[in-house]
Design a protein around this motif. Structure first.
Motif, PDB file in Angstrom:
ATOM      1  N   VAL A   1       0.871  -1.171   0.000  1.00 43.38           N
ATOM      2  CA  VAL A   1       0.000   0.000   0.000  1.00 43.38           C
ATOM      3  C   VAL A   1       0.912   1.226   0.000  1.00 43.38           C
ATOM      4  O   VAL A   1       1.697   1.429   0.927  1.00 43.38           O
ATOM      5  CB  VAL A   1      -0.942   0.012   1.225  1.00 43.38           C
ATOM      6  CG1 VAL A   1      -1.707   1.324   1.309  1.00 43.38           C
ATOM      7  CG2 VAL A   1      -1.918  -1.164   1.160  1.00 43.38           C
ATOM      8  N   VAL A   2       0.812   2.029  -1.073  1.00 40.07           N
ATOM      9  CA  VAL A   2       1.681   3.195  -1.237  1.00 40.07           C
ATOM     10  C   VAL A   2       0.906   4.518  -1.218  1.00 40.07           C
ATOM     11  O   VAL A   2       1.487   5.582  -1.395  1.00 40.07           O
ATOM     12  CB  VAL A   2       2.534   3.093  -2.522  1.00 40.07           C
ATOM     13  CG1 VAL A   2       3.505   1.918  -2.425  1.00 40.07           C
ATOM     14  CG2 VAL A   2       1.655   2.983  -3.761  1.00 40.07           C
ATOM     15  N   GLY A   3      -0.385   4.443  -1.003  1.00 41.43           N
ATOM     16  CA  GLY A   3      -1.210   5.630  -0.907  1.00 41.43           C
ATOM     17  C   GLY A   3      -2.568   5.275  -0.335  1.00 41.43           C
ATOM     18  O   GLY A   3      -2.988   4.120  -0.411  1.00 41.43           O
ATOM     19  N   SER A   4      -3.233   6.268   0.256  1.00 45.83           N
ATOM     20  CA  SER A   4      -4.589   6.022   0.751  1.00 45.83           C
ATOM     21  C   SER A   4      -5.338   7.343   0.890  1.00 45.83           C
ATOM     22  O   SER A   4      -4.739   8.415   0.933  1.00 45.83           O
ATOM     23  CB  SER A   4      -4.577   5.284   2.096  1.00 45.83           C
ATOM     24  OG  SER A   4      -4.099   6.099   3.133  1.00 45.83           O
ATOM     25  N   VAL A   5      -6.650   7.225   0.936  1.00 43.91           N
ATOM     26  CA  VAL A   5      -7.546   8.356   1.150  1.00 43.91           C
ATOM     27  C   VAL A   5      -8.817   7.812   1.783  1.00 43.91           C
ATOM     28  O   VAL A   5      -9.198   6.670   1.553  1.00 43.91           O
ATOM     29  CB  VAL A   5      -7.854   9.106  -0.169  1.00 43.91           C
ATOM     30  CG1 VAL A   5      -8.625   8.238  -1.143  1.00 43.91           C
ATOM     31  CG2 VAL A   5      -8.579  10.418   0.083  1.00 43.91           C
ATOM     32  N   ARG A   6      -9.470   8.650   2.590  1.00 45.91           N
ATOM     33  CA  ARG A   6     -10.708   8.247   3.260  1.00 45.91           C
ATOM     34  C   ARG A   6     -11.787   9.275   3.043  1.00 45.91           C
ATOM     35  O   ARG A   6     -11.490  10.455   2.844  1.00 45.91           O
ATOM     36  CB  ARG A   6     -10.467   8.112   4.758  1.00 45.91           C
ATOM     37  CG  ARG A   6      -9.620   6.907   5.055  1.00 45.91           C
ATOM     38  CD  ARG A   6      -9.151   6.934   6.466  1.00 45.91           C
ATOM     39  NE  ARG A   6      -7.700   6.857   6.346  1.00 45.91           N
ATOM     40  CZ  ARG A   6      -6.880   6.856   7.353  1.00 45.91           C
ATOM     41  NH1 ARG A   6      -7.326   6.982   8.562  1.00 45.91           N
ATOM     42  NH2 ARG A   6      -5.601   6.760   7.163  1.00 45.91           N
TER      43      ARG A   6
END
Length: 167
Positions: free
Chosen positions: A66-71
């Motif tokens: 996992v190299v990025g995330s957003v919620r």
């Protein structure tokens, strides 16, 4: 890069990677403000687990990493609230933040009936502000976070996101 980065919905198996990535990514924000008590750095693993279970959470994956995330979530007024957008420092500048932001907007508009999007960033976070302005967000106000950081509040209509995604 060899393997392409994909964007997908987060699963319970991603929680620990999201938690570690968030801690890594927000170090530069904490340094910018001289404040290592900002929300993303003090959030607990259990809290992240709860958000992944209830909110709309997307991750960017490079292989299994996992190299990025957003919620995001849609509140009772139909506002899609987007937050904690982060991209691994070694992959910044390749459009992953934009892709994650579009995924959140699309998911909140289509699946969660958001009519408008709202997000915030620190007033000194020029890179974040550039990204959000380029994505069509406009400043609608200021606030001070619980951690004492001055924030800029930004919004855009959900219809604008649909147009931008099709362009």
């Amino acid at each position: 890069m060899g393997t392409s980065v994909t964007i997908s919905a987060a699963t319970a198996q991603d929680v620990e990677q999201i938690f570690r990535l968030q801690y890594l990514c927000f170090q530069s924000e904490a340094e910018l403000y001289g404040n290592y008590r900002i929300d993303p750095l003090v959030q607990t693993l259990e809290s992240v687990r709860g958000e992944v279970a209830t909110d709309l959470v997307f991750v960017a994956r490079l292989g299994e990493e996992v190299v990025g995330s957003v919620r995001g979530f849609t509140d009772a007024e139909g506002i899609g609230r987007i937050g904690k957008l982060c991209v691994h420092p070694r992959l910044r500048g390749h459009g992953l933040g934009t892709r994650l932001l579009r995924a959140a907007e699309s998911g909140l508009a289509d699946g969660r009936s958001a009519i408008r999007f709202r997000l915030h960033t620190g007033e000194r976070s020029e890179g974040n502000l550039r990204l959000y302005r380029k994505a069509g967000y406009a400043r609608v106000g200021d606030a001070t976070g619980e951690d004492g950081v001055r924030l800029i509040l930004l919004e855009k209509e959900a219809a604008a996101a649909a147009y931008a995604a099709s362009a």
